[in-house]
Design an enzyme around this catalytic site. Structure first.
Site, PDB file in Angstrom:
ATOM      1  N   ASP A  58      64.740 -68.730 -46.833  1.00  0.00           N
ATOM      2  CA  ASP A  58      63.401 -68.513 -46.298  1.00  0.00           C
ATOM      3  C   ASP A  58      63.446 -68.415 -44.775  1.00  0.00           C
ATOM      4  OD1 ASP A  58      60.403 -68.514 -46.702  1.00  0.00           O
ATOM      5  OD2 ASP A  58      60.607 -70.285 -45.428  1.00  0.00           O
ATOM      6  N   GLU A 130      65.702 -64.821 -51.836  1.00  0.00           N
ATOM      7  CA  GLU A 130      65.875 -65.701 -50.671  1.00  0.00           C
ATOM      8  C   GLU A 130      67.166 -66.508 -50.797  1.00  0.00           C
ATOM      9  OE1 GLU A 130      61.423 -66.557 -48.955  1.00  0.00           O
ATOM     10  OE2 GLU A 130      62.183 -67.916 -50.485  1.00  0.00           O
TER      11      GLU A 130
END
EC number: 3.1.26.3
Length: 240
Positions: A58, A130
């Site tokens: 992230d 991610e």
């Protein structure tokens, strides 16, 4: 990794051209928590979910997107850049990139997630992407992420900055349905399910009372979006 897991990891690398020095990192990136939980309960201690990699990914994604925006749009207002960053790093975009990689095919899912369509669920695909970014970052560095994905994300960001993104499946479906049936689609919550302790909403999209697709998600809104996507793609296929 056992032998069957290793084969999937190797197939991913072969199909995508994304090769790892440390294949254990890739294996972990592909492991959903439902699979890790099942394997841990079966006595295996070498299987870890991709949640920590997702956490790192992230942050890597945010830097990656912000750098593109900073370099390509020096005259843009900060507020516009912030909105573009949120859009480019959204679940919808990450799920689209994941589908281009066919990432869902290679995920390790628990039986419950497999049964309820987790392999093509936006939230799972976005989280896995991610995690994959983090694994690439740890294995080969930030420059490799830029090499693999910069051009693709630049195209998405260009569309976002022009106001062409994000694609709204619910709106697109409504336009098709109303043009052909003169009524809007209806979204009906048909049930909730339990999956590894999580509550999963199951929503059906209906036209003239007839079910045309079903979607699942961790929220009712997510399930509606998934049902709209499946219905929209189904109608487009029928038209072609």
């Amino acid at each position: 990794m056992n032998e069957s897991e290793r084969k999937i990891v190797e197939e991913f690398q072969k199909k995508t051209g994304i090769n790892f020095k440390n294949e254990e990192l890739l294996f972990r990136a592909l492991c959903h928590s439902s699979y890790a939980n099942e394997q841990n309960q079966a006595g295996r201690k070498d299987v870890e979910s991709n949640e920590k990699l997702e956490f790192l990914g992230d942050a890597v994604l945010e830097l990656f997107v912000c750098e593109i925006l900073y370099k390509k749009y020096p005259e843009a207002e900060v507020g516009d850049l912030a909105r573009a960053k949120s859009a480019a790093a959204s679940e919808e975009v990450l799920a689209m990139v994941s589908r281009e990689l066919n990432l869902g095919k290679f995920l390790f899912l628990g039986k419950g997630e497999e049964k309820t369509g987790g392999r093509d669920r936006d939230s799972i695909l976005a989280d896995a992407f991610e995690a994959l970014l983090a694994a690439i970052y740890l294995d080969q560095g930030y420059h490799k992420i830029k090499e693999l994905f910069e051009e693709e994300f630049e195209l998405y960001i260009e569309k976002i900055m022009r106001g062409e993104m994000l694609f709204d499946y619910k709106t697109a479906l409504q336009e098709i349905v109303q043009s052909e049936h003169k009524v809007p689609p209806e979204y009906v919550l048909v049930r909730t399910e339990k999956n590894d302790g999580d509550r999963i909403f199951v929503v059906e999209v209906r036209v003239d009372g007839k079910s045309i697709a079903m979607g699942r998600g961790r929220t009712k809104k997510e399930a509606e979006k998934e049902a709209a996507r499946i219905a929209y793609e189904k109608l487009l296929k029928e038209r072609s």
